[in-house]
Design an enzyme around this catalytic site. Structure first.
Site, mmCIF file in Angstrom:
data_model
loop_
_atom_site.group_PDB
_atom_site.id
_atom_site.type_symbol
_atom_site.label_atom_id
_atom_site.label_comp_id
_atom_site.label_asym_id
_atom_site.label_seq_id
_atom_site.Cartn_x
_atom_site.Cartn_y
_atom_site.Cartn_z
ATOM 1 N N HIS A 205 0.807 -1.229 0.000
ATOM 2 C CA HIS A 205 0.000 0.000 0.000
ATOM 3 C C HIS A 205 0.840 1.279 0.000
ATOM 4 O O HIS A 205 0.445 2.282 -0.550
ATOM 5 C CB HIS A 205 -0.983 0.008 1.176
ATOM 6 C CG HIS A 205 -0.316 0.026 2.521
ATOM 7 N ND1 HIS A 205 0.099 -1.135 3.132
ATOM 8 C CD2 HIS A 205 0.014 1.036 3.358
ATOM 9 C CE1 HIS A 205 0.648 -0.834 4.300
ATOM 10 N NE2 HIS A 205 0.618 0.481 4.465
ATOM 11 N N ASP A 206 2.018 1.233 0.625
ATOM 12 C CA ASP A 206 2.823 2.462 0.740
ATOM 13 C C ASP A 206 4.008 2.483 -0.211
ATOM 14 O O ASP A 206 4.927 3.293 -0.039
ATOM 15 C CB ASP A 206 3.347 2.607 2.183
ATOM 16 C CG ASP A 206 2.427 3.476 3.019
ATOM 17 O OD1 ASP A 206 1.602 4.219 2.424
ATOM 18 O OD2 ASP A 206 2.527 3.413 4.266
ATOM 19 N N LYS A 209 5.824 5.523 -1.628
ATOM 20 C CA LYS A 209 6.738 6.350 -0.837
ATOM 21 C C LYS A 209 8.168 6.324 -1.360
ATOM 22 O O LYS A 209 8.961 7.218 -1.052
ATOM 23 C CB LYS A 209 6.728 5.906 0.631
ATOM 24 C CG LYS A 209 5.494 6.381 1.382
ATOM 25 C CD LYS A 209 5.656 6.134 2.862
ATOM 26 C CE LYS A 209 4.401 6.524 3.618
ATOM 27 N NZ LYS A 209 4.462 5.996 4.997
ATOM 28 N N HIS A 234 1.897 9.987 -2.478
ATOM 29 C CA HIS A 234 2.366 8.594 -2.510
ATOM 30 C C HIS A 234 1.292 7.581 -2.937
ATOM 31 O O HIS A 234 1.620 6.611 -3.604
ATOM 32 C CB HIS A 234 3.094 8.186 -1.213
ATOM 33 C CG HIS A 234 2.212 7.789 -0.068
ATOM 34 N ND1 HIS A 234 1.753 8.673 0.868
ATOM 35 C CD2 HIS A 234 1.694 6.573 0.283
ATOM 36 C CE1 HIS A 234 1.008 8.031 1.763
ATOM 37 N NE2 HIS A 234 0.950 6.762 1.422
ATOM 38 N N HIS A 260 -5.916 3.939 -0.084
ATOM 39 C CA HIS A 260 -5.785 3.554 1.329
ATOM 40 C C HIS A 260 -5.816 4.736 2.288
ATOM 41 O O HIS A 260 -5.933 4.550 3.493
ATOM 42 C CB HIS A 260 -4.550 2.668 1.568
ATOM 43 C CG HIS A 260 -3.234 3.372 1.538
ATOM 44 N ND1 HIS A 260 -2.598 3.716 0.375
ATOM 45 C CD2 HIS A 260 -2.414 3.791 2.548
ATOM 46 C CE1 HIS A 260 -1.452 4.302 0.654
ATOM 47 N NE2 HIS A 260 -1.317 4.378 1.979
ATOM 48 N N HIS A 261 -5.717 5.968 1.770
ATOM 49 C CA HIS A 261 -5.871 7.126 2.656
ATOM 50 C C HIS A 261 -7.213 7.821 2.495
ATOM 51 O O HIS A 261 -7.433 8.893 3.052
ATOM 52 C CB HIS A 261 -4.720 8.119 2.446
ATOM 53 C CG HIS A 261 -3.433 7.660 3.076
ATOM 54 N ND1 HIS A 261 -3.269 7.559 4.446
ATOM 55 C CD2 HIS A 261 -2.264 7.226 2.525
ATOM 56 C CE1 HIS A 261 -2.053 7.100 4.708
ATOM 57 N NE2 HIS A 261 -1.418 6.885 3.549
ATOM 58 N N ASP A 289 -3.928 -1.138 8.694
ATOM 59 C CA ASP A 289 -2.714 -0.314 8.731
ATOM 60 C C ASP A 289 -2.688 0.567 9.980
ATOM 61 O O ASP A 289 -1.685 0.629 10.694
ATOM 62 C CB ASP A 289 -2.642 0.543 7.457
ATOM 63 C CG ASP A 289 -1.277 1.209 7.302
ATOM 64 O OD1 ASP A 289 -0.278 0.645 7.790
ATOM 65 O OD2 ASP A 289 -1.217 2.295 6.682
HETATM 66 FE FE LIG Z 1 0.172 5.384 3.146
HETATM 67 FE FE LIG Z 2 1.671 1.125 6.766
#
Ligand SMILES: [Fe+2]
Ligand SMILES: [Fe+2]
Ligand SMILES: Nc1nc2c(ncn2[C@@H]2O[C@H](COP(=O)(O)OP(=O)(O)OP(=O)(O)O)[C@@H](O)[C@H]2O)c(=O)[nH]1
Ligand SMILES: [Mg+2]
Lengths: 354, 163
Positions: A205-206, A209, A234, A260-261, A289
């Site tokens: 998911h990240d 970044k 991101h 996801h955010h 998360d």
């Molecule tokens: Fe994230």
């Molecule tokens: Fe995370």
């Protein structure tokens, strides 16, 4: 007893016909072929008499059913099914008995099964052997698929660990997220395949970044407005990196990254969509998360006691989190805890962090 | 002499016939010759010093070609549910057979026999399978009709439970 009925049967050497007589006997109405004496050894009660209690066990068992045929049910017929009897000369022989009511009398027909049956046996033998081969192939395919899956998983997790090594996302964290999500997906009734997919996709998911410059990603103090704006790209960066594919697990990973955010009430980013518009996989990941980040210590924060975490998250239901998914998450909290304690920072991670 | 009826149940090709042949005649054949219908063998064993005549009903394996007739179970004193450790589907079949047993047989002595222990390196039962076995409430014995391992024992133990 009708003569022509009997005459028809008499011609055949593989049939013996008997009728019910005084208990415990049946009386033989047709000549006895040799094989008949392999079955019943001898006619104890005199010639033509079959003593039920001395018959082969299989036949004795069938008599119980036969004797229950009501005498009024003219023409009704029941079958014993096939049984096997060993004979001195021929080895295994196959028989079948039938019982019927004829002219108010209970009649028993014992038939030695011939070439037709041998053919049927052959067919079933072949069919069963083929079934075994198919079963074995299926087992092999399933095992190979599993091996490939495990390899994929290992590759994904190692690359993730490498990409996350700079910031705080440890490989144990991303693995836990995958496992939590799989647990929730299972509770939601997802298919095996989809559960596997989210287990592999959620850890990514990240991944966006890695496109964020180090001076922002690793900045110790507060981010400025502009820096935040960059940080908030991101999800889209990750979605782009993973998207444009027809591999289902990557499609899911791309969508998870993008959403996801987002928040249930529409106050999240990057799109500000809410409710069911946010793909379910992303709504699951959001919960997993946050939970995992809060219950663990990070460079910039202490671990929060789990009870407090759950209370804090409960307060966010309907705002940040989907109520149904959060409820499901709570319903599998025992498994989540087990996953959590079984997947703490590993050797692999320490190596990468060094 | 006391007579006791024991049924061999399970899906096809798990080794029901082979177990009976090993027990009764001390022989084994690699060749698969599927059983159609039922074969009843007898063997006299000693139990508590008294001879007992076992009637061993070897019944065709239940699969897509065959359904076991419930009438065959009449008078049953005990049964062995046979599965093949190399075939997880045969375990599912055994569990299904047990749950389909009429309520009259709920307390009839029985074991889950995991056969082909000589092929142990090819067994592929997962943790989930072991869990299934436990929750079905089985007593498990692993055997090999090929080497004879535990074959005598599984029948003897069953007879002990029956008497
Ligand atoms: Fe994230
Ligand atoms: Fe995370
Ligand atoms: N290696 C090994 N093979 C076995 C063992 N038991 C049976 N087999 C083999 O497995 C196959 C099936 O055995 P059977 O005894 O015919 O199986 P079954 O359960 O009677 O099968 P059906 O009569 O079709 O229901 C045969 O090829 C046997 O040689 C064992 O303990 N070890
Ligand atoms: Mg057989």
């Amino acid at each position: 007893m009708n003569e022509s009925f009997l005459a028809g049967l008499l011609e055949s050497n593989d049939i013996v016909v008997l009728k019910k007589s005084m208990r415990p006997y049946f009386l033989r109405l047709t000549p006895a072929p040799d094989w008949y004496f392999d079955l019943i050894t001898k006619e104890e009660g005199g010639e033509g008499c079959l003593d039920i209690d001395l018959a082969p066990p299989f036949l004795q068992n069938f008599f119980v059913d036969a004797l229950q045929l009501p005498r009024e049910s003219e023409g009704a017929q029941i079958s014993s099914g096939v049984w096997i009897q060993e004979s001195q000369e021929e080895g295994e022989c196959y028989f079948e008995a039938k019982s019927t009511v004829h002219g108010g009398t209970l009649v028993l027909i014992i038939k030695k099964l011939g070439p037709d049956f041998v053919r049927r046996h052959q067919q079933i033998q072949v069919a069963r052997e083929r079934e075994l081969v198919n079963e074995k192939l299926e087992r092999l395919v399933r095992q190979r698929t599993l091996e490939v899956r495990q390899r994929e998983e290992e590759i994904i997790l190692r690359l993730l660990a490498a990409s996350g090594a700079k910031d705080d996302e440890t490989s144990a964290h991303v693995r836990r997220i995958g496992l939590y999500c799989a647990e929730v997906a299972k509770s939601l009734g997802w298919s095996h395949e989809e559960i596997d997919n989210i287990r592999l996709a959620a850890p990514m998911h990240d991944i966006g970044k890695i496109g964020i410059p180090d001076h922002i990603l690793l900045k110790p103090g507060r981010l400025t407005e502009d820096e935040w704006a960059i940080m908030r790209t991101h999800p889209e960066l990750g979605a782009e990196m993973l998207g444009n594919t027809n591999i289902p697990v990557l499609q899911m990973a791309s969508s998870i990254s993008l959403y996801h955010h987002e928040r249930y009430d529409g106050s999240g980013y990057p799109l500000g969509i809410g409710g069911e518009q946010i793909p379910l996989a992303a709504r699951i990941v959001a919960i997993a998360d946050v939970y995992d980040a809060l219950v663990h210590e990070r460079v910039y924060k202490q671990a929060v006691p789990e009870k407090t975490v759950l209370d804090m998250m409960q307060a966010q239901v309907g705002k940040h989190f989907d109520p149904v998914v959060f409820q499901t998450f709570l319903s599998c909290i025992d498994q989540i805890r087990r996953i959590c304690s079984a997947n703490q920072d590993d050797r692999h991670n320490h190596l990468l962090m060094a | 002499m006391k007579q006791r009826k024991i049924c061999m149940l399970g899906t096809s090709s798990v080794g029901k016939t082979s177990l009976v042949r090993r027990f009764v005649q001390s022989v084994f054949s690699e060749k698969y010759h599927t059983t159609l219908g039922v074969k009843v063998d007898k063997k006299i064993v000693k139990s508590d010093g008294d001879p007992v005549c076992l009637m061993l009903w070897d019944i065709e394996g239940e699969d897509r070609f065959y359904r076991i007739k419930q009438n065959y179970l009449r008078g049953l004193a005990g049964y062995l549910l046979v599965a093949d450790g190399t075939r997880p589907v045969s375990l599912d079949a055994a569990i299904r057979l047990k749950s389909n047993m009429a309520s009259a047989f709920r307390d009839t002595p029985h074991f889950l026999v995991l056969n082909k222990s000589d092929l142990h390196d090819q067994w592929c039962l997962q943790a989930a399978d072991i869990k299934k076995i436990a929750s079905a409430g089985f007593t498990v014995i692993s055997t090999s009709a090929k080497t004879g391992e535990n074959v005598e024992q599984v029948f003897t133990k069953l007879v002990e439970l029956i008497n």
